[in-house]
Design a protein around this motif. Structure first.
Motif, PDB file in Angstrom:
ATOM      1  N   VAL A 140       0.424  -0.970   0.165  1.00  0.00           N
ATOM      2  CA  VAL A 140       0.141  -0.117  -0.296  1.00  0.00           C
ATOM      3  C   VAL A 140       1.202   1.487  -0.067  1.00  0.00           C
ATOM      4  CG1 VAL A 140      -1.620   1.146   1.755  1.00  0.00           C
ATOM      5  CG2 VAL A 140      -1.905  -1.052   1.378  1.00  0.00           C
ATOM      6  N   ARG A 141       0.990   2.336  -1.061  1.00  0.00           N
ATOM      7  CA  ARG A 141       1.444   3.098  -1.181  1.00  0.00           C
ATOM      8  C   ARG A 141       0.697   4.244  -0.772  1.00  0.00           C
ATOM      9  NH1 ARG A 141       4.702   3.509  -6.705  1.00  0.00           N
ATOM     10  NH2 ARG A 141       6.501   1.567  -6.486  1.00  0.00           N
ATOM     11  N   ALA A 142       1.527   5.831  -0.119  1.00  0.00           N
ATOM     12  CA  ALA A 142       0.621   6.600   0.180  1.00  0.00           C
ATOM     13  C   ALA A 142       1.347   8.004   0.537  1.00  0.00           C
ATOM     14  CB  ALA A 142      -0.153   5.939   2.053  1.00  0.00           C
ATOM     15  N   THR A 143       0.537   8.323   0.188  1.00  0.00           N
ATOM     16  CA  THR A 143       1.210  10.120   0.416  1.00  0.00           C
ATOM     17  C   THR A 143       1.707  10.688   1.576  1.00  0.00           C
ATOM     18  OG1 THR A 143      -1.290  10.890   0.612  1.00  0.00           O
ATOM     19  CG2 THR A 143      -0.253  10.698  -1.506  1.00  0.00           C
ATOM     20  N   GLN A 144       1.964  11.490   1.935  1.00  0.00           N
ATOM     21  CA  GLN A 144       2.723  11.871   2.800  1.00  0.00           C
ATOM     22  C   GLN A 144       2.198  12.076   4.014  1.00  0.00           C
ATOM     23  OE1 GLN A 144       3.422  13.465   0.478  1.00  0.00           O
ATOM     24  NE2 GLN A 144       5.379  12.472   0.066  1.00  0.00           N
ATOM     25  N   PHE A 145       1.799  11.762   5.427  1.00  0.00           N
ATOM     26  CA  PHE A 145       0.890  12.471   6.112  1.00  0.00           C
ATOM     27  C   PHE A 145       0.556  13.530   6.472  1.00  0.00           C
ATOM     28  CE2 PHE A 145       2.157   7.488   8.562  1.00  0.00           C
ATOM     29  CZ  PHE A 145       1.094   7.064   7.402  1.00  0.00           C
ATOM     30  N   HIS A 146      -0.591  13.906   7.164  1.00  0.00           N
ATOM     31  CA  HIS A 146      -1.001  15.190   7.281  1.00  0.00           C
ATOM     32  C   HIS A 146       0.410  16.093   9.048  1.00  0.00           C
ATOM     33  CE1 HIS A 146      -4.841  15.074   5.724  1.00  0.00           C
ATOM     34  NE2 HIS A 146      -5.240  14.492   7.135  1.00  0.00           N
ATOM     35  N   SER A 147       0.315  14.538   9.639  1.00  0.00           N
ATOM     36  CA  SER A 147       1.833  15.090  10.695  1.00  0.00           C
ATOM     37  C   SER A 147       3.024  15.404  10.431  1.00  0.00           C
ATOM     38  CB  SER A 147       1.957  13.843  11.625  1.00  0.00           C
ATOM     39  OG  SER A 147       2.424  12.635  10.493  1.00  0.00           O
ATOM     40  N   LEU A 148       3.508  14.871   8.883  1.00  0.00           N
ATOM     41  CA  LEU A 148       4.897  15.690   8.606  1.00  0.00           C
ATOM     42  C   LEU A 148       4.302  17.086   8.526  1.00  0.00           C
ATOM     43  CD1 LEU A 148       7.210  14.854   7.185  1.00  0.00           C
ATOM     44  CD2 LEU A 148       6.114  15.054   4.420  1.00  0.00           C
ATOM     45  N   LEU A 149       3.284  17.914   7.594  1.00  0.00           N
ATOM     46  CA  LEU A 149       3.685  19.502   7.377  1.00  0.00           C
ATOM     47  C   LEU A 149       2.898  20.032   9.023  1.00  0.00           C
ATOM     48  CD1 LEU A 149       3.436  20.451   4.504  1.00  0.00           C
ATOM     49  CD2 LEU A 149       2.608  18.116   4.514  1.00  0.00           C
ATOM     50  N   ALA A 150       2.749  19.581   9.893  1.00  0.00           N
ATOM     51  CA  ALA A 150       2.071  19.943  11.052  1.00  0.00           C
ATOM     52  C   ALA A 150       3.631  20.475  11.664  1.00  0.00           C
ATOM     53  CB  ALA A 150       1.534  19.014  11.793  1.00  0.00           C
ATOM     54  N   GLY A 151       4.404  19.433  11.323  1.00  0.00           N
ATOM     55  CA  GLY A 151       5.831  18.624  12.000  1.00  0.00           C
ATOM     56  C   GLY A 151       6.482  19.819  11.560  1.00  0.00           C
ATOM     57  N   ILE A 152       7.199  19.411   9.820  1.00  0.00           N
ATOM     58  CA  ILE A 152       7.816  21.415   9.214  1.00  0.00           C
ATOM     59  C   ILE A 152       6.865  22.801  10.137  1.00  0.00           C
ATOM     60  CG2 ILE A 152       8.123  22.272   7.218  1.00  0.00           C
ATOM     61  CD1 ILE A 152       7.885  19.819   6.619  1.00  0.00           C
ATOM     62  N   PHE A 153       5.727  22.535   9.909  1.00  0.00           N
ATOM     63  CA  PHE A 153       5.203  23.887  10.593  1.00  0.00           C
ATOM     64  C   PHE A 153       5.535  24.314  11.668  1.00  0.00           C
ATOM     65  CE2 PHE A 153       2.081  23.382   7.268  1.00  0.00           C
ATOM     66  CZ  PHE A 153       2.457  23.763   6.178  1.00  0.00           C
ATOM     67  N   GLY A 154       5.274  23.651  12.513  1.00  0.00           N
ATOM     68  CA  GLY A 154       5.835  23.326  14.153  1.00  0.00           C
ATOM     69  C   GLY A 154       7.528  23.766  14.064  1.00  0.00           C
ATOM     70  N   ARG A 217      -3.845  28.709  11.429  1.00  0.00           N
ATOM     71  CA  ARG A 217      -5.035  30.020  12.039  1.00  0.00           C
ATOM     72  C   ARG A 217      -5.313  28.695  12.775  1.00  0.00           C
ATOM     73  NH1 ARG A 217      -9.439  27.600   9.904  1.00  0.00           N
ATOM     74  NH2 ARG A 217      -9.063  26.919   7.899  1.00  0.00           N
ATOM     75  N   ILE A 218      -5.798  27.391  12.738  1.00  0.00           N
ATOM     76  CA  ILE A 218      -6.160  26.292  13.215  1.00  0.00           C
ATOM     77  C   ILE A 218      -5.400  26.447  15.226  1.00  0.00           C
ATOM     78  CG2 ILE A 218      -6.818  24.280  14.099  1.00  0.00           C
ATOM     79  CD1 ILE A 218      -7.847  23.337  11.467  1.00  0.00           C
ATOM     80  N   THR A 219      -3.997  26.256  14.588  1.00  0.00           N
ATOM     81  CA  THR A 219      -3.336  25.820  16.246  1.00  0.00           C
ATOM     82  C   THR A 219      -3.583  27.205  17.299  1.00  0.00           C
ATOM     83  OG1 THR A 219      -1.021  26.900  14.761  1.00  0.00           O
ATOM     84  CG2 THR A 219      -1.846  24.154  15.240  1.00  0.00           C
ATOM     85  N   GLY A 220      -3.300  28.787  16.178  1.00  0.00           N
ATOM     86  CA  GLY A 220      -3.017  29.641  16.782  1.00  0.00           C
ATOM     87  C   GLY A 220      -0.819  30.157  16.933  1.00  0.00           C
ATOM     88  N   ALA A 221      -0.677  29.625  16.384  1.00  0.00           N
ATOM     89  CA  ALA A 221       0.827  30.091  16.338  1.00  0.00           C
ATOM     90  C   ALA A 221       1.055  30.910  15.485  1.00  0.00           C
ATOM     91  CB  ALA A 221       2.016  28.493  15.946  1.00  0.00           C
ATOM     92  N   ARG A 222       2.209  31.646  15.685  1.00  0.00           N
ATOM     93  CA  ARG A 222       3.372  32.869  14.857  1.00  0.00           C
ATOM     94  C   ARG A 222       3.989  32.130  14.523  1.00  0.00           C
ATOM     95  NH1 ARG A 222       1.585  37.461  17.015  1.00  0.00           N
ATOM     96  NH2 ARG A 222       0.180  37.732  19.737  1.00  0.00           N
ATOM     97  N   GLY A 223       4.111  33.116  13.392  1.00  0.00           N
ATOM     98  CA  GLY A 223       5.668  32.991  12.537  1.00  0.00           C
ATOM     99  C   GLY A 223       5.042  33.847  11.381  1.00  0.00           C
ATOM    100  N   LEU A 224       5.802  33.695  10.102  1.00  0.00           N
ATOM    101  CA  LEU A 224       5.612  34.278   9.169  1.00  0.00           C
ATOM    102  C   LEU A 224       6.187  33.479   8.182  1.00  0.00           C
ATOM    103  CD1 LEU A 224       6.067  36.928   7.272  1.00  0.00           C
ATOM    104  CD2 LEU A 224       8.215  37.098   7.196  1.00  0.00           C
ATOM    105  N   VAL A 225       4.824  33.415   7.423  1.00  0.00           N
ATOM    106  CA  VAL A 225       4.905  32.278   6.096  1.00  0.00           C
ATOM    107  C   VAL A 225       5.897  32.350   5.340  1.00  0.00           C
ATOM    108  CG1 VAL A 225       3.799  30.516   4.583  1.00  0.00           C
ATOM    109  CG2 VAL A 225       2.188  31.351   6.930  1.00  0.00           C
TER     110      VAL A 225
END
Length: 266
Positions: A140-154, A217-225
């Motif tokens: 079963v090949r899968a695309t990237q997990f949601h958590s990968l992007l959340a981890g990068i952003f965090g 928006r959902i996490t309320g985290a700060r940081g310049l995109v």
């Protein structure tokens, strides 16, 4: 009901496989180098945990004893573990055949055979090991997990910026839905072939900047995109969209919905 051995059953996808298999009433054995203690996060009452290592074979026969199917969610990202990743798959399959297991299902990555990154190459090498096995095997090949992007952003936000790879789009997927796909393959009727390949992707294809905005928006985290180039083959892989499978959408848990319901992972 079936006894299922989940190799790597303490990782993100593996834990979901264990949980869902127990909910369905199956007997579950978990193979891990570092099994959790009772009461720890990721420990599920009703599962049998075995300390085992597919690079040495230690503990593997005990974990596989009595299993009808093995679901391989093992990961290796660096060093010796990465170099021996495919060989570990071969050892697991050999021990599974000796134990009387009839089917092995493994988790892999979309288009891993089209990347030169060592992590992706190891996945492609292991796919070839599975395709040559005498067991009935399913990938079963899968695309990237949601958590990968959340981890990068965090990680970036802690330094004051939320990194966005220039030209990158993602089709992220919930680990729970990947686990459902793995279980479906494990419990499906015989295919008539020795090896099958299924691909699953998340419900949406979105630009990384859009995903970063949702995360903030959902996490309320700060940081310049901040848009950054990613040179080399990794950047080209993403810019060409080879991490996407828009015709293989699976499940309905969007990145936004996952974030709203999985705050403990942020």
């Amino acid at each position: 009901m079936v006894r299922i051995c989940v190799a790597g059953g303490t990782g993100e996808a593996g834990r979901e496989v264990v949980r869902q298999a127990l909910d369905l009433g199956h007997a579950v054995a978990v193979l891990s180098r570092n099994p959790p203690l009772p009461g720890a996060r990721g420990y599920y009452d009703g599962a049998a945990y075995f300390r085992a290592d597919v690079t040495t074979g230690e503990g593997v026969p005990e974990a596989l004893a009595g299993a009808g199917v093995v679901i391989d969610c093992l990961e290796a990202r660096t060093g010796k573990a990465l170099r021996h990743y495919a060989a570990g798959g071969a050892l697991l399959l050999g021990e599974a055949a000796a134990a009387g297991v009839t089917r092995a299902v493994q988790l892999s990555i979309v288009n891993c055979d089209q990347s030169t990154l060592s992590y992706y190459r190891s996945k492609a090498d292991k796919e070839r090991v599975y395709s040559r096995s005498l067991l009935e095997t399913r990938t079963v090949r899968a695309t990237q997990f949601h958590s990968l992007l959340a981890g990068i952003f965090g990680a970036g936000s802690r330094a004051g910026l939320v990194p966005v790879i220039k030209g990158a789009r993602f089709q992220t997927i919930s680990p729970a839905e990947v686990a459902s796909a793995l279980l479906a393959e494990a419990l499906a009727p015989p295919s008539g072939g020795s090896h099958t390949l299924q691909t699953v992707g998340g419900p949406e294809v979105l630009g990384m900047r859009s995903l970063a905005g949702t995360w903030k928006r959902i996490t309320g985290a700060r940081g310049l995109v901040t848009e950054l180039p990613l040179p080399g083959s990794a950047g080209r892989f993403l810019r060409e969209g080879r991490n996407l499978v828009p015709d293989r959408r699976y499940g309905d848990t969007t990145f936004e919905a996952w974030l709203a319901n999985r705050r403990e992972n942020l």
